[in-house]
Design a protein around this motif. Structure first.
Motif, PDB file in Angstrom:
ATOM      1  N   ARG A 231       0.800  -1.222   0.000  1.00  0.00           N
ATOM      2  CA  ARG A 231       0.000   0.000   0.000  1.00  0.00           C
ATOM      3  C   ARG A 231       0.835   1.274   0.000  1.00  0.00           C
ATOM      4  N   ASN A 232       2.123   1.157   0.212  1.00  0.00           N
ATOM      5  CA  ASN A 232       2.999   2.328   0.277  1.00  0.00           C
ATOM      6  C   ASN A 232       3.556   2.627  -1.110  1.00  0.00           C
ATOM      7  N   ASN A 233       3.198   3.784  -1.663  1.00  0.00           N
ATOM      8  CA  ASN A 233       3.685   4.137  -3.001  1.00  0.00           C
ATOM      9  C   ASN A 233       4.853   5.113  -2.971  1.00  0.00           C
ATOM     10  N   ASN A 234       5.369   5.414  -1.780  1.00  0.00           N
ATOM     11  CA  ASN A 234       6.492   6.350  -1.687  1.00  0.00           C
ATOM     12  C   ASN A 234       7.728   5.834  -2.409  1.00  0.00           C
ATOM     13  N   ILE A 235       7.978   4.525  -2.315  1.00  0.00           N
ATOM     14  CA  ILE A 235       9.143   3.952  -2.987  1.00  0.00           C
ATOM     15  C   ILE A 235       9.026   4.120  -4.504  1.00  0.00           C
ATOM     16  N   LEU A 236       7.802   4.104  -5.019  1.00  0.00           N
ATOM     17  CA  LEU A 236       7.593   4.292  -6.460  1.00  0.00           C
ATOM     18  C   LEU A 236       7.924   5.724  -6.872  1.00  0.00           C
ATOM     19  N   TYR A 237       7.562   6.704  -6.029  1.00  0.00           N
ATOM     20  CA  TYR A 237       7.927   8.092  -6.310  1.00  0.00           C
ATOM     21  C   TYR A 237       9.445   8.267  -6.284  1.00  0.00           C
ATOM     22  N   ASN A 238      10.104   7.608  -5.331  1.00  0.00           N
ATOM     23  CA  ASN A 238      11.561   7.682  -5.254  1.00  0.00           C
ATOM     24  C   ASN A 238      12.211   7.058  -6.488  1.00  0.00           C
ATOM     25  N   LEU A 239      11.713   5.905  -6.897  1.00  0.00           N
ATOM     26  CA  LEU A 239      12.255   5.241  -8.086  1.00  0.00           C
ATOM     27  C   LEU A 239      12.043   6.089  -9.345  1.00  0.00           C
ATOM     28  N   ASN A 240      10.878   6.734  -9.436  1.00  0.00           N
ATOM     29  CA  ASN A 240      10.593   7.590 -10.592  1.00  0.00           C
ATOM     30  C   ASN A 240      11.547   8.785 -10.625  1.00  0.00           C
ATOM     31  N   SER A 241      11.862   9.323  -9.464  1.00  0.00           N
ATOM     32  CA  SER A 241      12.806  10.434  -9.378  1.00  0.00           C
ATOM     33  C   SER A 241      14.191   9.997  -9.844  1.00  0.00           C
ATOM     34  N   ILE A 242      14.625   8.818  -9.405  1.00  0.00           N
ATOM     35  CA  ILE A 242      15.935   8.293  -9.820  1.00  0.00           C
ATOM     36  C   ILE A 242      15.959   8.068 -11.330  1.00  0.00           C
ATOM     37  N   LEU A 243      14.875   7.488 -11.848  1.00  0.00           N
ATOM     38  CA  LEU A 243      14.768   7.235 -13.287  1.00  0.00           C
ATOM     39  C   LEU A 243      14.877   8.536 -14.070  1.00  0.00           C
ATOM     40  N   ARG A 244      14.125   9.565 -13.675  1.00  0.00           N
ATOM     41  CA  ARG A 244      14.160  10.862 -14.374  1.00  0.00           C
ATOM     42  C   ARG A 244      15.566  11.455 -14.365  1.00  0.00           C
ATOM     43  N   THR A 245      16.194  11.439 -13.199  1.00  0.00           N
ATOM     44  CA  THR A 245      17.500  12.082 -13.070  1.00  0.00           C
ATOM     45  C   THR A 245      18.545  11.417 -13.953  1.00  0.00           C
ATOM     46  N   LEU A 246      18.631  10.099 -13.866  1.00  0.00           N
ATOM     47  CA  LEU A 246      19.676   9.383 -14.589  1.00  0.00           C
ATOM     48  C   LEU A 246      19.444   9.396 -16.098  1.00  0.00           C
ATOM     49  N   ILE A 247      18.206   9.120 -16.532  1.00  0.00           N
ATOM     50  CA  ILE A 247      17.956   9.029 -17.973  1.00  0.00           C
ATOM     51  C   ILE A 247      17.903  10.409 -18.618  1.00  0.00           C
ATOM     52  N   CYS A 248      17.178  11.340 -18.029  1.00  0.00           N
ATOM     53  CA  CYS A 248      17.096  12.681 -18.624  1.00  0.00           C
ATOM     54  C   CYS A 248      18.461  13.378 -18.592  1.00  0.00           C
ATOM     55  N   GLY A 249      19.189  13.197 -17.489  1.00  0.00           N
ATOM     56  CA  GLY A 249      20.518  13.775 -17.404  1.00  0.00           C
ATOM     57  C   GLY A 249      21.449  13.185 -18.445  1.00  0.00           C
ATOM     58  N   TYR A 250      21.359  11.869 -18.643  1.00  0.00           N
ATOM     59  CA  TYR A 250      22.195  11.195 -19.640  1.00  0.00           C
ATOM     60  C   TYR A 250      21.827  11.652 -21.053  1.00  0.00           C
ATOM     61  N   PHE A 251      20.527  11.810 -21.295  1.00  0.00           N
ATOM     62  CA  PHE A 251      20.062  12.249 -22.613  1.00  0.00           C
ATOM     63  C   PHE A 251      20.641  13.613 -22.972  1.00  0.00           C
ATOM     64  N   ILE A 252      20.621  14.548 -22.031  1.00  0.00           N
ATOM     65  CA  ILE A 252      21.133  15.891 -22.292  1.00  0.00           C
ATOM     66  C   ILE A 252      22.654  15.858 -22.436  1.00  0.00           C
ATOM     67  N   ALA A 253      23.327  15.108 -21.573  1.00  0.00           N
ATOM     68  CA  ALA A 253      24.789  15.039 -21.622  1.00  0.00           C
ATOM     69  C   ALA A 253      25.285  14.422 -22.921  1.00  0.00           C
ATOM     70  N   ARG A 254      24.483  13.553 -23.528  1.00  0.00           N
ATOM     71  CA  ARG A 254      24.888  12.870 -24.759  1.00  0.00           C
ATOM     72  C   ARG A 254      24.678  13.713 -26.012  1.00  0.00           C
ATOM     73  N   LEU A 255      24.068  14.883 -25.901  1.00  0.00           N
ATOM     74  CA  LEU A 255      23.936  15.762 -27.064  1.00  0.00           C
ATOM     75  C   LEU A 255      25.328  16.163 -27.532  1.00  0.00           C
ATOM     76  N   SER A 256      25.590  15.982 -28.795  1.00  0.00           N
ATOM     77  CA  SER A 256      26.954  16.106 -29.320  1.00  0.00           C
ATOM     78  C   SER A 256      27.593  17.463 -29.025  1.00  0.00           C
ATOM     79  N   PHE A 257      26.834  18.537 -29.128  1.00  0.00           N
ATOM     80  CA  PHE A 257      27.427  19.861 -28.948  1.00  0.00           C
ATOM     81  C   PHE A 257      27.663  20.216 -27.480  1.00  0.00           C
ATOM     82  N   LEU A 258      27.247  19.325 -26.559  1.00  0.00           N
ATOM     83  CA  LEU A 258      27.504  19.544 -25.135  1.00  0.00           C
ATOM     84  C   LEU A 258      28.608  18.624 -24.617  1.00  0.00           C
ATOM     85  N   ALA A 259      29.317  17.947 -25.521  1.00  0.00           N
ATOM     86  CA  ALA A 259      30.325  16.967 -25.108  1.00  0.00           C
ATOM     87  C   ALA A 259      31.458  17.593 -24.292  1.00  0.00           C
ATOM     88  N   SER A 260      31.724  18.862 -24.500  1.00  0.00           N
ATOM     89  CA  SER A 260      32.840  19.515 -23.804  1.00  0.00           C
ATOM     90  C   SER A 260      32.496  19.895 -22.361  1.00  0.00           C
TER      91      SER A 260
END
Length: 230
Positions: A66-95
């Motif tokens: 019944r506790n959905n707090n862990i799901l909110y935490n997991l969603n936060s981790i997912l957003r940070t790692l994937i969205c951060g990786y997506f932006i960092a992988r843009l070629s013109f931001l490699a430097s």
């Protein structure tokens, strides 16, 4: 009608995902073309659905589920790692090496935070604040580079621009919401509920912007193929 509107509002963190999901499924090879954003959409949709379902129908579930707090935490981790990786992988931001280091620093923060400070079964305001810091830094780096670099063609970067704009707005709102979430919850429950709903609306806006960015990306890829075939 009022009941229907309330139910739509309750599922506010889920139904915006229908736009990017439909786009991915309706576009030939859409999932493959979307790259890592496809994983973000699939994971975010699943976690958001489960967290909302648990909140709405928790009484029907076993007590340990019944506790959905862990799901909110997991969603936060997912957003940070994937969205951060997506932006960092843009070629013109490699430097910009800090975009890569921020991912490792965030991973280290996760270990320290959940070992010594927070429980994964409670909503971690530290985690969500760290998410906002990491992703706002990435988005600001993206925007500042566009301003400083005269050679960057905005039309070619329309898709990531739309994505980063939606993400930046959501994280700007989310940072202050979660930073003062527990103090507001104990002192003024109505205010806490209001600001949390504002965060949910900004999250829906971000997911819709993600869907729009996919539309722009796929249309540009189609235009390039058409032009090369001529």
């Amino acid at each position: 009608m009022n009941q229907l509107l309330k139910e739509i509002q309750r599922w506010l963190e889920v139904w915006p995902y229908l736009l990017p999901v439909i786009i991915l499924l309706a576009t030939p090879n859409g999932i493959r073309k979307s790259g890592i954003l496809g994983w973000f959409i699939a994971g975010g949709f699943l976690l958001s659905f489960l967290s909302t379902f648990t909140w709405r129908y928790g009484a029907l579930l076993p007590e340990q589920l019944r506790n959905n707090n862990i799901l909110y935490n997991l969603n936060s981790i997912l957003r940070t790692l994937i969205c951060g990786y997506f932006i960092a992988r843009l070629s013109f931001l490699a430097s910009y090496r800090h975009l890569y280091w921020s991912g490792w620093l965030f991973t280290g923060f996760l270990l320290i935070n959940f070992i010594f400070f927070d429980s994964v079964f409670l909503l971690s305001t530290r985690l969500h604040a760290a998410e906002s810091i990491v992703l706002l830094t990435a988005c600001l780096t993206f925007f500042l580079h566009l301003v400083a670099d005269d050679e960057v063609r905005l039309r070619q970067l329309a898709a990531p621009f739309i994505f980063c704009a939606g993400l930046a707005i959501f994280e700007s709102v989310s940072f202050f919401v979660y930073l003062f979430f527990y103090p507001n919850l104990t002192t003024d429950y109505k205010l806490s509920k209001l600001v949390f709903n504002i965060s949910r609306y900004s999250y829906a806006f971000f997911i819709i912007m993600t869907g729009i960015s996919l539309i722009v990306q796929f249309r540009m890829e189609k235009s390039k193929k058409t032009a090369s075939a001529l």
